[in-house]
Write a protein that holds these residues in place. Sequence first.
Motif, PDB file in Angstrom:
ATOM      1  N   THR A 167       0.795  -1.227   0.000  1.00 48.30           N
ATOM      2  CA  THR A 167       0.000   0.000   0.000  1.00 48.30           C
ATOM      3  C   THR A 167       0.827   1.277   0.000  1.00 48.30           C
ATOM      4  N   VAL A 168       2.146   1.154   0.170  1.00 47.33           N
ATOM      5  CA  VAL A 168       2.989   2.338   0.266  1.00 47.33           C
ATOM      6  C   VAL A 168       2.983   3.109  -1.044  1.00 47.33           C
ATOM      7  N   GLU A 169       3.034   4.423  -0.936  1.00 43.24           N
ATOM      8  CA  GLU A 169       3.132   5.310  -2.093  1.00 43.24           C
ATOM      9  C   GLU A 169       4.242   6.319  -1.851  1.00 43.24           C
ATOM     10  N   LEU A 170       4.783   6.827  -2.913  1.00 43.02           N
ATOM     11  CA  LEU A 170       5.887   7.795  -2.813  1.00 43.02           C
ATOM     12  C   LEU A 170       5.376   9.068  -2.152  1.00 43.02           C
ATOM     13  N   LEU A 171       6.025   9.442  -1.049  1.00 38.14           N
ATOM     14  CA  LEU A 171       5.648  10.643  -0.322  1.00 38.14           C
ATOM     15  C   LEU A 171       6.322  11.858  -0.952  1.00 38.14           C
ATOM     16  N   THR A 172       5.599  12.951  -1.042  1.00 40.87           N
ATOM     17  CA  THR A 172       6.139  14.144  -1.695  1.00 40.87           C
ATOM     18  C   THR A 172       6.124  15.381  -0.794  1.00 40.87           C
ATOM     19  N   GLU A 173       5.469  15.296   0.338  1.00 45.37           N
ATOM     20  CA  GLU A 173       5.416  16.466   1.210  1.00 45.37           C
ATOM     21  C   GLU A 173       6.791  16.744   1.812  1.00 45.37           C
ATOM     22  N   ALA A 174       7.110  18.033   1.958  1.00 49.59           N
ATOM     23  CA  ALA A 174       8.431  18.437   2.446  1.00 49.59           C
ATOM     24  C   ALA A 174       8.714  17.882   3.837  1.00 49.59           C
ATOM     25  N   SER A 175       7.687  17.806   4.687  1.00 50.54           N
ATOM     26  CA  SER A 175       7.889  17.301   6.046  1.00 50.54           C
ATOM     27  C   SER A 175       8.301  15.833   6.028  1.00 50.54           C
ATOM     28  N   ASP A 176       7.689  15.047   5.130  1.00 55.72           N
ATOM     29  CA  ASP A 176       8.040  13.629   5.035  1.00 55.72           C
ATOM     30  C   ASP A 176       9.449  13.448   4.477  1.00 55.72           C
ATOM     31  N   ILE A 177       9.794  14.233   3.471  1.00 52.50           N
ATOM     32  CA  ILE A 177      11.140  14.127   2.879  1.00 52.50           C
ATOM     33  C   ILE A 177      12.197  14.539   3.897  1.00 52.50           C
ATOM     34  N   LYS A 178      11.927  15.582   4.666  1.00 49.84           N
ATOM     35  CA  LYS A 178      12.869  16.029   5.691  1.00 49.84           C
ATOM     36  C   LYS A 178      13.054  14.957   6.767  1.00 49.84           C
ATOM     37  N   ALA A 179      11.934  14.347   7.182  1.00 48.27           N
ATOM     38  CA  ALA A 179      12.018  13.284   8.184  1.00 48.27           C
ATOM     39  C   ALA A 179      12.778  12.082   7.628  1.00 48.27           C
ATOM     40  N   GLY A 180      12.543  11.745   6.363  1.00 45.00           N
ATOM     41  CA  GLY A 180      13.281  10.640   5.741  1.00 45.00           C
ATOM     42  C   GLY A 180      14.769  10.929   5.650  1.00 45.00           C
ATOM     43  N   GLY A 181      15.134  12.192   5.384  1.00 48.02           N
ATOM     44  CA  GLY A 181      16.552  12.559   5.339  1.00 48.02           C
ATOM     45  C   GLY A 181      17.222  12.393   6.692  1.00 48.02           C
ATOM     46  N   ALA A 182      16.497  12.758   7.751  1.00 47.06           N
ATOM     47  CA  ALA A 182      17.061  12.596   9.097  1.00 47.06           C
ATOM     48  C   ALA A 182      17.268  11.122   9.422  1.00 47.06           C
ATOM     49  N   ILE A 183      16.328  10.277   9.020  1.00 46.98           N
ATOM     50  CA  ILE A 183      16.473   8.828   9.264  1.00 46.98           C
ATOM     51  C   ILE A 183      17.631   8.273   8.452  1.00 46.98           C
ATOM     52  N   TYR A 184      17.760   8.714   7.204  1.00 49.06           N
ATOM     53  CA  TYR A 184      18.869   8.254   6.348  1.00 49.06           C
ATOM     54  C   TYR A 184      20.208   8.644   6.954  1.00 49.06           C
ATOM     55  N   THR A 185      20.316   9.867   7.438  1.00 46.47           N
ATOM     56  CA  THR A 185      21.569  10.338   8.036  1.00 46.47           C
ATOM     57  C   THR A 185      21.927   9.553   9.288  1.00 46.47           C
ATOM     58  N   ALA A 186      20.925   9.196  10.054  1.00 49.20           N
ATOM     59  CA  ALA A 186      21.181   8.502  11.318  1.00 49.20           C
ATOM     60  C   ALA A 186      21.477   7.030  11.132  1.00 49.20           C
ATOM     61  N   ASN A 187      20.975   6.406  10.062  1.00 48.14           N
ATOM     62  CA  ASN A 187      21.063   4.952   9.964  1.00 48.14           C
ATOM     63  C   ASN A 187      21.725   4.423   8.693  1.00 48.14           C
ATOM     64  N   CYS A 188      21.759   5.207   7.622  1.00 52.17           N
ATOM     65  CA  CYS A 188      22.131   4.651   6.315  1.00 52.17           C
ATOM     66  C   CYS A 188      23.472   5.136   5.772  1.00 52.17           C
ATOM     67  N   VAL A 189      23.957   6.267   6.239  1.00 52.66           N
ATOM     68  CA  VAL A 189      25.163   6.855   5.631  1.00 52.66           C
ATOM     69  C   VAL A 189      26.405   5.990   5.841  1.00 52.66           C
ATOM     70  N   ALA A 190      26.418   5.178   6.905  1.00 51.44           N
ATOM     71  CA  ALA A 190      27.598   4.353   7.183  1.00 51.44           C
ATOM     72  C   ALA A 190      27.852   3.358   6.063  1.00 51.44           C
ATOM     73  N   CYS A 191      26.829   2.893   5.394  1.00 50.71           N
ATOM     74  CA  CYS A 191      26.987   1.890   4.332  1.00 50.71           C
ATOM     75  C   CYS A 191      26.778   2.480   2.934  1.00 50.71           C
ATOM     76  N   HIS A 192      25.971   3.526   2.820  1.00 50.93           N
ATOM     77  CA  HIS A 192      25.626   4.054   1.500  1.00 50.93           C
ATOM     78  C   HIS A 192      26.218   5.432   1.228  1.00 50.93           C
ATOM     79  N   MET A 193      26.908   6.025   2.209  1.00 47.94           N
ATOM     80  CA  MET A 193      27.514   7.347   2.073  1.00 47.94           C
ATOM     81  C   MET A 193      26.444   8.445   2.106  1.00 47.94           C
TER      82      MET A 193
END
Length: 292
Positions: free
Chosen positions: A185-211
């Motif tokens: 059921t997931v759909e691509l989120l486009t709202e700025a608040s969702d993208i900002k929250a996703g960026g914070a999660i990426y920085t906290a958990n994903c940068v170690a392996c994906h840069m």
Amino acid sequence: MRNMSPWWIRVPLIFFLIFGLMEYFIDSGDKPAFIEYPITLVFMLVVLFILVGIELILKSVENVMFQTLSPEAQKRYLESKSKQWEWKWGKSFWKKITGNKPIEEEKEIILDHNYDGIRELDNNLPPWWVYMFYATIIFGVVYLARFHVFNDYTQDMEYEQEVAEAKIAIEEYKKTAKGLVDANTVELLTEASDIKAGGAIYTANCVACHMPDGGGGIGPNLTDEYWILGGGVKNVFHTISEGGRDGKGMIAWKQTLKPAEIAQVASFILSEINGKTPANPKAAEGEIWTEE
């Protein structure tokens, strides 16, 4: 004049009526109006003072007018005011539905039995009980005819129908509930608040392996069009949630991140990282994926 409602009933009743109307007409979102707009507390305090003031004024006017009456009129006024309001229709209905006899009329239904001075009354069954008994008979006849004569439906059919309705309701709810989103059921989120929250999660958990720029390190490059387990928001959501390839892929993040957070970071990757040019991109892995 009969005292139909004392002041200690009138004042709270009118006060809470005005309070309810205020809450109804003032748009305060999810919070009560008196919390969202503290000034309304001052308004209600003024209303309370006005109501109390009106009662005091009426009481004073009543006392003044009472003093102008003659002794006989004062006596009649006090007698009239002391009379309690009586709900005649309610009392009549209660008497009819219960079938009670007044104490002064019990001699009409007293029996001859006498047990040590204890006399027995020949009371009829209360009408409300008799009506309910007849209603159960009618219900039993209708139930028998519907389910055992005409075979309307069985308990198994009723259960299957309710389960099917519940599944439809759950699917409809999932479409609008971010917290219950899944890979289907997931759909691509486009709202700025969702993208900002996703960026914070990426920085906290994903940068170690994906840069930070998604060019890839231990993990694959996220900026190109090649995907190991498929691209698109549904596949990326599933990969983040369930983890990568067995033995050499990333861990399953569903134990750490909520479904809504996985949807946010997946949308951030596809919106802000994929298609960009990283500083030191890792060699492509997987296959080119195109949206069907």
